[in-house]
Write a protein that holds these residues in place. Sequence first.
Motif, PDB file in Angstrom:
ATOM      1  N   TYR A 129     -44.325 -12.358 -76.341  1.00  0.00           N
ATOM      2  CA  TYR A 129     -43.267 -11.516 -76.904  1.00  0.00           C
ATOM      3  C   TYR A 129     -41.918 -11.769 -76.243  1.00  0.00           C
ATOM      4  O   TYR A 129     -40.877 -11.405 -76.794  1.00  0.00           O
ATOM      5  N   SER A 132     -38.115 -10.140 -76.644  1.00  0.00           N
ATOM      6  CA  SER A 132     -38.069  -9.121 -77.696  1.00  0.00           C
ATOM      7  C   SER A 132     -38.088  -7.736 -77.055  1.00  0.00           C
ATOM      8  O   SER A 132     -38.959  -7.413 -76.251  1.00  0.00           O
ATOM      9  N   SER A 134     -38.166  -4.831 -78.817  1.00  0.00           N
ATOM     10  CA  SER A 134     -38.766  -3.812 -79.687  1.00  0.00           C
ATOM     11  C   SER A 134     -40.091  -3.325 -79.111  1.00  0.00           C
ATOM     12  O   SER A 134     -40.869  -4.102 -78.565  1.00  0.00           O
ATOM     13  N   LYS A 137     -45.005  -3.610 -79.402  1.00  0.00           N
ATOM     14  CA  LYS A 137     -45.045  -5.008 -79.800  1.00  0.00           C
ATOM     15  C   LYS A 137     -45.956  -5.177 -81.007  1.00  0.00           C
ATOM     16  O   LYS A 137     -47.108  -4.759 -80.995  1.00  0.00           O
ATOM     17  N   GLU A 140     -46.382  -9.853 -85.546  1.00  0.00           N
ATOM     18  CA  GLU A 140     -45.545 -10.757 -86.343  1.00  0.00           C
ATOM     19  C   GLU A 140     -44.096 -10.845 -85.862  1.00  0.00           C
ATOM     20  O   GLU A 140     -43.291 -11.571 -86.449  1.00  0.00           O
ATOM     21  N   LYS A 141     -43.765 -10.128 -84.800  1.00  0.00           N
ATOM     22  CA  LYS A 141     -42.369 -10.140 -84.333  1.00  0.00           C
ATOM     23  C   LYS A 141     -42.324 -10.462 -82.843  1.00  0.00           C
ATOM     24  O   LYS A 141     -42.638  -9.614 -82.008  1.00  0.00           O
ATOM     25  N   GLY A 143     -40.174 -12.692 -79.461  1.00  0.00           N
ATOM     26  CA  GLY A 143     -38.869 -13.152 -79.011  1.00  0.00           C
ATOM     27  C   GLY A 143     -38.961 -14.555 -78.435  1.00  0.00           C
ATOM     28  O   GLY A 143     -39.889 -15.309 -78.735  1.00  0.00           O
TER      29      GLY A 143
END
Length: 326
Positions: A129, A132, A134, A137, A140-141, A143
């Motif tokens: 991650y 990122s 956000s 966690k 699909e998203k 950093g």
Amino acid sequence: MIGNKTAILITGGAGFIGTNLCEYFLSRGYFVSCLDNFSTGFKHNISDLLKNENFKLIEGDIRNLEQCKEAVVNVDYVLHQAALGSVPRSIADPITSNEVNVSGFLNMLVASKEAKVKRFVYAASSSTYGDSESLPKIEEKIGKPLSPYAITKYVNELYAQIFSNTYGLETIGLRYFNVFGRKQDPNGAYAAVIPKFVMQLMKHESPVINGDGNYSRDFTYIDNVVQMNELAMLTQNPEAINTVYNTAFGDRTTLNEMVTYLKEYLSEYDAEISTIKVIHGPNRAGDIPHSLASIDKAKKILNYSPKYSFQHGLKEAVKWYWENLK
């Protein structure tokens, strides 16, 4: 199959997570092979298993393709745990981390593809991650990676996807979030924080927290991780394969809170531990400030239901360390 038993190869099977997987699947009636070069694993972790006729130890290195190919003969499932963990280790020696975590991983994929194993389940990492911010966690998203280790674990996911798409090898990645529990090594320069602090407190030494202690982690007890490996290995849901899952409890605890719990639980065995002071040092390079997993995907698709909260797991871990390492 080996004999009439489903055969599992667990790479890194003498390590912390690998040993727990070996013990669990042997208890469930599988034939279990352990491939390990003992760079971070220990023979004493599996000494009791060597007497079991359904257990096979293969001393080998995943950086050696031929040894990987030999290890997967007649194997139904591969649970790939072998890796060089630790962000600081990868910063100190990125070349070896890459050789083991990327080249070794690719060797195991090639060997598994050629042996036509049913499924390749592998240890991915929450370090993927990266930067990122956000929370929680979501798979699909991600950093940008913050360390060589994080790069290697992300590359694993990319390679796994390619082998699924190109060669039809079923793969599932489990992004582990700060796993802890019995048999986790408390010694060495790159020891994980919980066993390291447990040992320090048992010796009446002050643990050193990197930073102000407000960084938080989704600490995940080993039995939750074992459950996820079994679910990933056995799922018959076509939607469940060729993807990655957060492997966590889905809650976060600050380092300050973690030490408070440790002192509380350990002081039940030794009252003096409750008075030990904590030292704060500088932040560590490559560390992610906060980590919290969404486990919705695993719950929905794999029917994952973690049994151990952080505090429940920590009590179990403390009890094991006190009984086995005091």
